[in-house]
Design a protein around this motif. Structure first.
Motif: not given
Length: 131
Positions: A42, A45, A65, A67, A69-70, A96, A101
């Motif tokens: 979190c 991001h 970027f 949500d 991606d998260f 990740t 990303y």
């Protein structure tokens, strides 16, 4: 219609935590590890989203970027923590920062920055520190 992410790290962290259902924590075997690394994700991001407001001082090229991606990284984190006894740091960092990303990042300096961030957020000291 578009939804702009909130401004500021605190607002971004709060928004991301509100996206995570409580049942998400029940489905993971290593809950303590997952919670700590989810906070790191979190934070990672949120920092990437905040760097956009600095234009060329933040990133050489502006990236969108979002949500998803998260969300994908959150699923990868849960999956890898359930599959392996020891934390596969290299795999988590690569998936990740490079695969997820990094798929959006086209500039070499920006990619290097994203890799440095994830190396700081995904490391043993993140999970070994007591609450």
């Amino acid at each position: 219609m578009t939804t702009e992410p909130p401004r500021g790290l605190k607002a971004n962290l709060k928004r991301l935590y509100l996206l995570i259902p409580e049942s998400r924590f029940d489905g993971v075997v290593q809950k303590s590890k997952f919670k700590k690394l989810l906070f790191s994700l979190c934070w990672f991001h949120s920092i990437l989203l905040e760097r956009r407001k600095f234009k060329s001082l933040g990133f050489c090229i502006p990236y969108d970027f979002n949500d998803s991606d998260f969300s994908i990284c959150q699923d990868i984190l849960a999956l890898y923590l359930d599959e392996f006894e020891t934390t596969p740091w290299d795999a988590l960092r690569y998936l990740t920062s490079e695969a997820n990303y990094g798929g959006r990042v086209t500039d070499d300096w920006d990619r290097r920055l994203v890799n440095v961030y994830i190396a700081e957020f995904y490391q043993e000291s993140c999970i070994s520190t007591p609450k």
